[in-house]
Design a protein around this motif. Structure first.
Motif, PDB file in Angstrom:
ATOM      1  N   LEU A  84      45.996  45.478  34.325  1.00 43.19           N
ATOM      2  CA  LEU A  84      44.463  46.149  35.014  1.00 43.19           C
ATOM      3  C   LEU A  84      44.062  45.081  36.063  1.00 43.19           C
ATOM      4  N   THR A 134      41.984  42.655  38.483  1.00 41.98           N
ATOM      5  CA  THR A 134      41.600  41.205  38.191  1.00 41.98           C
ATOM      6  C   THR A 134      40.083  41.288  38.131  1.00 41.98           C
ATOM      7  N   SER A 135      39.301  42.435  38.410  1.00 41.57           N
ATOM      8  CA  SER A 135      38.078  42.658  37.914  1.00 41.57           C
ATOM      9  C   SER A 135      37.790  42.588  36.564  1.00 41.57           C
ATOM     10  N   GLU A 136      38.946  42.919  35.766  1.00 37.37           N
ATOM     11  CA  GLU A 136      38.622  43.030  34.278  1.00 37.37           C
ATOM     12  C   GLU A 136      39.156  41.749  33.652  1.00 37.37           C
ATOM     13  N   GLY A 137      39.842  40.824  34.520  1.00 36.29           N
ATOM     14  CA  GLY A 137      40.584  39.624  33.771  1.00 36.29           C
ATOM     15  C   GLY A 137      39.312  38.398  33.966  1.00 36.29           C
ATOM     16  N   THR A 138      39.944  37.303  33.129  1.00 38.28           N
ATOM     17  CA  THR A 138      39.180  36.029  33.278  1.00 38.28           C
ATOM     18  C   THR A 138      40.161  34.797  33.413  1.00 38.28           C
ATOM     19  N   ASP A 152      35.415  34.759  35.678  1.00 37.19           N
ATOM     20  CA  ASP A 152      35.535  36.124  35.217  1.00 37.19           C
ATOM     21  C   ASP A 152      35.894  36.782  36.646  1.00 37.19           C
ATOM     22  N   PRO A 210      36.343  39.927  39.698  1.00 36.05           N
ATOM     23  CA  PRO A 210      37.583  39.603  40.275  1.00 36.05           C
ATOM     24  C   PRO A 210      37.615  38.404  41.205  1.00 36.05           C
TER      25      PRO A 210
END
Length: 118
Positions: free
Chosen positions: A48, A50-54, A67, A69
């Motif tokens: 997914l 990077t806006s949905e990653g940490t 958090d 992006p």
């Protein structure tokens, strides 16, 4: 046989999936089927955005969380594959074939690394 992790790096804000055309998925599916039938592919997936990653960082004895992006990062890991090949040359050949399926105007980098299973 050695196993290899291939990390697919992309500039996620510059990829236009419509540019790939509808046949892109068909070509990719055919290659994945061939790799799987050859007994090479163990696992693969796209990630997914990077806006949905940490990001979790350990620094100076502390944990910090950032958090997405991750705008300061130009290239990000957009997907991966785990393969079992007779040697690095075979892993690189499959990777070359995978990259050549992408539109020529895209910049996609693959980092191929053998797992340390000693």
């Amino acid at each position: 046989m050695p196993r290899f992790l291939t990390m697919i790096r992309i500039e996620e804000n510059t990829i236009d999936m419509e540019e790939a055309g509808p046949e892109f998925g068909e070509r990719m599916g055919a290659l994945f089927e061939e790799i799987t039938k050859a007994g090479v592919m163990l696992d693969t997936a796209g990630l997914l955005p990077t806006s949905e990653g940490t990001r979790v960082t350990w620094s100076d004895g502390r944990i910090s969380y950032t958090d997405g992006p991750f705008t300061e990062t130009k290239e990000v890991v957009g997907g991966y594959s785990l393969s079992q090949c007779k040697d690095k040359a075979e892993a690189l050949e499959w990777t070359r074939r995978f990259l050549e399926l992408h539109p020529a105007s895209w910049k996609v980098t693959a980092e191929v690394r053998q797992l340390d299973e000693s």
